[in-house]
Design a protein around this motif. Structure first.
Motif, short mmCIF file in Angstrom:
data_model
loop_
_atom_site.label_atom_id
_atom_site.label_comp_id
_atom_site.label_asym_id
_atom_site.label_seq_id
_atom_site.Cartn_x
_atom_site.Cartn_y
_atom_site.Cartn_z
N TYR A 260 40.26 17.47 55.40
CA TYR A 260 39.00 18.24 55.88
C TYR A 260 39.62 19.44 55.74
O TYR A 260 40.38 20.03 56.68
N CYS A 261 39.12 20.47 55.04
CA CYS A 261 39.47 21.99 54.94
C CYS A 261 38.63 22.87 54.57
O CYS A 261 37.86 22.87 53.49
N PRO A 262 38.24 23.81 55.53
CA PRO A 262 37.46 25.02 55.24
C PRO A 262 38.32 26.21 54.40
O PRO A 262 38.54 27.18 55.00
N SER A 263 38.62 25.78 53.05
CA SER A 263 39.34 26.84 52.56
C SER A 263 38.60 28.24 52.34
O SER A 263 37.51 28.17 52.10
N ASN A 264 39.37 29.25 52.44
CA ASN A 264 38.70 30.27 51.87
C ASN A 264 38.74 30.75 50.40
O ASN A 264 39.66 30.23 49.77
N VAL A 265 37.63 31.79 49.86
CA VAL A 265 38.04 32.10 48.52
C VAL A 265 38.64 33.62 48.38
O VAL A 265 38.13 34.10 49.09
N LEU A 266 39.44 33.55 47.59
CA LEU A 266 40.35 34.85 47.36
C LEU A 266 39.77 35.66 46.10
O LEU A 266 39.70 35.01 45.01
N ILE A 267 39.16 36.90 46.19
CA ILE A 267 38.68 37.44 45.01
C ILE A 267 39.78 38.65 44.78
O ILE A 267 40.02 39.33 45.54
N TYR A 268 39.81 38.47 43.31
CA TYR A 268 40.79 39.52 42.69
C TYR A 268 39.92 40.30 41.61
O TYR A 268 39.56 39.72 40.59
N LEU A 269 39.70 41.59 42.03
CA LEU A 269 38.76 42.22 41.03
C LEU A 269 39.40 42.83 40.06
O LEU A 269 40.53 43.38 40.06
N GLY A 270 38.95 42.61 38.83
CA GLY A 270 39.51 43.17 37.55
C GLY A 270 39.59 44.69 37.38
O GLY A 270 38.68 45.49 37.82
N ASN A 271 40.65 45.09 36.80
CA ASN A 271 40.86 46.50 36.55
C ASN A 271 40.40 46.88 35.13
O ASN A 271 40.29 48.03 34.65
N GLY A 272 39.99 45.98 34.38
CA GLY A 272 39.40 46.14 32.95
C GLY A 272 40.67 46.12 31.83
O GLY A 272 40.49 46.53 30.75
N ASP A 273 41.96 45.90 32.37
CA ASP A 273 43.04 45.90 31.39
C ASP A 273 44.07 44.70 31.43
O ASP A 273 45.07 44.54 31.01
N GLY A 274 43.41 43.51 32.39
CA GLY A 274 44.02 42.24 32.54
C GLY A 274 44.81 42.08 33.62
O GLY A 274 45.19 41.34 34.06
N THR A 275 44.75 43.22 34.62
CA THR A 275 45.44 43.10 35.96
C THR A 275 44.19 43.21 36.66
O THR A 275 42.99 43.46 36.55
N PHE A 276 44.83 42.82 38.04
CA PHE A 276 43.75 42.97 39.22
C PHE A 276 43.99 43.51 40.37
O PHE A 276 45.32 43.61 40.52
N LYS A 277 42.95 43.90 41.14
CA LYS A 277 43.34 44.57 42.52
C LYS A 277 43.72 43.55 43.50
O LYS A 277 43.67 42.46 43.30
N SER A 278 44.32 44.11 44.62
CA SER A 278 44.80 43.16 45.66
C SER A 278 43.65 42.43 45.97
O SER A 278 42.29 42.65 46.01
#
Length: 296
Positions: A260-278
């Motif tokens: 039984y788990c209300p997990s959160n979703v973690l969103i990592y926004l792309g920078n357009g170069d293969g890396t992601f923001k916090s």
């Protein structure tokens, strides 16, 4: 003329949360004998050309959609046996009909291709050795020749994690093109252009990182770009959540309670170069248990 549909990012995030929860709760149990890798044992596509989505299961049995949320089985199945694994659906022979490539066995090398007849049946089962013991696969045009290829992910003959591209010839045949060593064993994989260079990349989910393999457009890849995620994450999704033309990723937060788990979703926004923001934490208001049924 194709119609464009604007989908709000809030809906995409809620959809990602639901899909990620289902993969965690249902997909993992289908992969317990596969070193923890989550296998795509169900694919969606229009296999009889009526414009209605159909389903195909891991034993390659097609269920044709009626358009009202119900399905009817075609009757024929094309099983590769009890040890067969993940499958992908795409048009591998350029006839406008969906075909299927399936891992022939989790315990030996090889994939099998089933060519679609366009009426919900398949023909001409063809097997190909891929050189690795495959656990995951994704389909895309990795060498920019306009023909669908397959990236097989698993272990080489020495037991090391490996990604190998099987190049399609546009007639339904596949052949080994290039092998790429990996630094970790992936749990899941999604293709996409994460650095906006027009070439297909591959995003790999591991237990503590998302690795982006930047495609060179010739079936090979540059060195992976790593983004750290919480240890134990086991499902992710890809979409442009902020509508800026760059792919982002959503990761399901590890679940401390197996029942039984209300997990959160973690969103990592792309920078357009293969890396992601916090990461951004999206609170998941829906609590899922272990019931994998649903109303279709």
């Amino acid at each position: 003329m194709a119609r464009s549909v604007v989908v709000h990012s809030s809906f995409l995030i809620e959809l990602a949360a639901s899909v990620l929860e289902w993969v965690r709760d249902c997909g993992i149990r289908n992969a317990q004998d596969n070193g923890g890798a989550i296998l795509a044992t169900l694919a969606i596509g229009d296999f009889n050309g009526d414009g209605i989505p159909d389903l195909v299961s891991e034993n390659v049995g097609i269920m044709l959609g009626r358009g009202n949320g119900t399905f009817r089985p075609v009757g024929a199945t094309y099983s590769e046996g009890p040890s067969a694994g993940a499958l992908v659906a795409a048009d591998f022979n350029h006839d406008g009909k969906l075909d299927i490539v399936q891992i022939a066995s989790l315990y030996s090398d090889g994939v099998a291709t089933y060519l679609g007849n366009g009426d919900g049946t398949l023909r001409a089962v063809r097997s190909y050795a891929d050189g690795i013991s495959t656990t995951l696969q994704v389909a895309a045009d990795f060498n920019n020749d306009g023909k669908m290829d397959v990236a097989e992910i698993g272990q080489d003959r020495l037991g090391d994690p490996t990604l190998e591209v099987l190049a399609g010839n546009g007639q339904g045949s596949l052949k080994a093109l290039n092998a790429f060593p990996l630094t970790a064993t992936p749990i899941s994989a999604i293709p996409g252009d994460f650095n906006n260079d027009g070439n297909v990349d591959v995003a790999l989910l591991t237990v503590d990182e998302v690795l982006i393999l930047p495609g060179k457009g010739d079936g090979t890849f540059n060195a992976p770009i790593a983004t750290s995620i919480p240890y134990g994450s086991n499902a992710f999704a890809v979409a442009d959540f902020d509508h800026n033309g760059t792919l982002d990723i959503a990761v399901l937060e590890p679940c401390p309670d197996e029942q039984y788990c209300p997990s959160n979703v973690l969103i990592y926004l792309g920078n357009g170069d293969g890396t992601f923001k916090s990461r951004r934490v999206i609170s998941n208001r829906v609590v899922f248990g272990r019931n994998c049924g649903g109303r279709f």
